[in-house]
Design an enzyme around this catalytic site. Sequence first.
Site, PDB file in Angstrom:
ATOM      1  N   SER A   1       0.820  -1.218   0.000  1.00 49.31           N
ATOM      2  CA  SER A   1       0.000   0.000   0.000  1.00 49.31           C
ATOM      3  C   SER A   1       0.840   1.248   0.000  1.00 49.31           C
ATOM      4  O   SER A   1       0.302   2.347  -0.164  1.00 49.31           O
ATOM      5  CB  SER A   1      -0.823   0.064   1.284  1.00 49.31           C
ATOM      6  OG  SER A   1      -1.727  -0.954   1.348  1.00 49.31           O
TER       7      SER A   1
ATOM      8  N   HIS B   1      -1.092  -2.554  -7.193  1.00 52.03           N
ATOM      9  CA  HIS B   1      -1.832  -2.216  -5.974  1.00 52.03           C
ATOM     10  C   HIS B   1      -3.338  -2.290  -6.207  1.00 52.03           C
ATOM     11  O   HIS B   1      -3.930  -1.388  -6.797  1.00 52.03           O
ATOM     12  CB  HIS B   1      -1.403  -0.803  -5.512  1.00 52.03           C
ATOM     13  CG  HIS B   1      -2.033  -0.371  -4.235  1.00 52.03           C
ATOM     14  ND1 HIS B   1      -2.322   0.945  -3.950  1.00 52.03           N
ATOM     15  CD2 HIS B   1      -2.437  -1.071  -3.153  1.00 52.03           C
ATOM     16  CE1 HIS B   1      -2.878   1.025  -2.749  1.00 52.03           C
ATOM     17  NE2 HIS B   1      -2.962  -0.184  -2.254  1.00 52.03           N
TER      18      HIS B   1
ATOM     19  N   ASN C   1      -3.502   6.151  -1.551  1.00 45.32           N
ATOM     20  CA  ASN C   1      -3.265   6.235  -0.101  1.00 45.32           C
ATOM     21  C   ASN C   1      -2.592   7.539   0.320  1.00 45.32           C
ATOM     22  O   ASN C   1      -2.672   7.929   1.486  1.00 45.32           O
ATOM     23  CB  ASN C   1      -2.461   5.030   0.370  1.00 45.32           C
ATOM     24  CG  ASN C   1      -3.324   3.779   0.346  1.00 45.32           C
ATOM     25  OD1 ASN C   1      -4.546   3.858   0.460  1.00 45.32           O
ATOM     26  ND2 ASN C   1      -2.702   2.627   0.172  1.00 45.32           N
TER      27      ASN C   1
END
Length: 290
Positions: A118, A139, A189
């Site tokens: 991540s 991802h 993220n």
Amino acid sequence: MISRIGVIGAGQMGNGIAQVCAQAGYDVRLNDVSTDALDHAMANIGLHLDRAIGKGKLTQVERDHALARIQTGTDYAMFAECDLVIEAATEKEAIKREIFKRLIPSIRPDTIIATNTSSISITRLAASTDRPGSFIGMHFMNPVPVMALVELIRGIATDEKTFAAIRELAVKLGKQPVAAEDFPAFIVNRVLLPMINEAVYTLYEGVGSVEAIDTALRLGANHPMGPLQLADFIGLDTCLAIMQVLYEGLADSKYRPCPLLVKYVEAGWLGKKANRGFYDYRGEHPVPTR
Ligand SMILES: CC(=O)CC(=O)SCCNC(=O)CCNC(=O)[C@H](O)C(C)(C)COP(=O)(O)OP(=O)(O)OC[C@H]1O[C@@H](n2cnc3c(N)ncnc32)[C@H](O)[C@@H]1OP(=O)(O)O
Ligand SMILES: NC(=O)C1=CN([C@@H]2O[C@H](COP(=O)(O)OP(=O)(O)OC[C@H]3O[C@@H](n4cnc5c(N)ncnc54)[C@H](OP(=O)(O)O)[C@@H]3O)[C@@H](O)[C@H]2O)C=CC1
């Protein structure tokens, strides 16, 4: 050409990745350190496929074929004939490095290695292997069978052949690939986790209760889940690990993990997967823990 795919880590992400690969017709080898995790993974995948049958989205034969394409095990010899291995184990750099060290003697020189990290530097992980050219970040988003996006992250040495093969795979899995540069936590993220961390600060400072914060963002910003519910869904250990990578990697105090997030992780209240986080999931309905 990719036809057999290994997956390391049978947690929520590894399960989802194995499921979508098997449904798209790939042979899958799913590996974990724990046989319990593997049993749980197969039961979980079976359950999701059964639900899809119930909704008329899958036939019984398609379900049986998808499940039969997944083999599980704890030994890396299972990856000998894999064209690609996707690492989806716990978000800790030391664990991932150890996995690559053990994996390399068991795979062919032309096998591509992808990581579902991540946040961790793809360039740094690639440099710990014998094949930085055929190493890439792939991802997926959680829940994998539902979310349309896959971020593709090249390390500094990732070659075009590897990028093209993984982009083609993402499309065959029915996903929309988006390229992100290799900086801490990439795109999703980098934006999402500071928001979740800020929601935890909002709770920590008493601006709102768990319920108030989640309701506010669901109804006020049209988010499908409130940020604390989403944090529980992702896993609070994973959220904290991502914030630490942002904080250390960008050396900016705006990414400081909230001490309350640290406390929940230290308590082992890791969210949904541990049955307790910002909500307690042990009863019939989730109950806020603050
Ligand atoms: C941390 C990282 O590195 C990156 C990340 O992944 S960040 C997290 C990204 N994910 C999100 O932001 C998810 C936000 N939440 C949502 O989008 C939605 O709440 C949700 C899709 C999870 C559930 O949606 P919902 O409408 O509340 O629930 P529900 O109606 O039960 O589910 C919708 C569909 O998803 C499926 N689904 C839900 N959870 C699922 C799961 N865990 N696995 C597989 N399928 C699932 C359901 O079966 C249902 O399928 P159909 O449309 O075929 O009927
Ligand atoms: N959760 C999310 O929303 C998302 C997570 N990711 C990333 O995906 C990866 C996995 O996350 P997630 O599935 O949520 O985590 P989980 O905690 O659900 O699962 C991790 C799994 O990896 C296993 N594991 C640990 N060490 C090893 C090892 N050496 N070899 C094989 N398996 C191992 C764990 O076993 P045990 O439990 O026995 O330790 C566990 O079964 C992480 O890198 C995370 O950052 C990416 C996108 C979204």
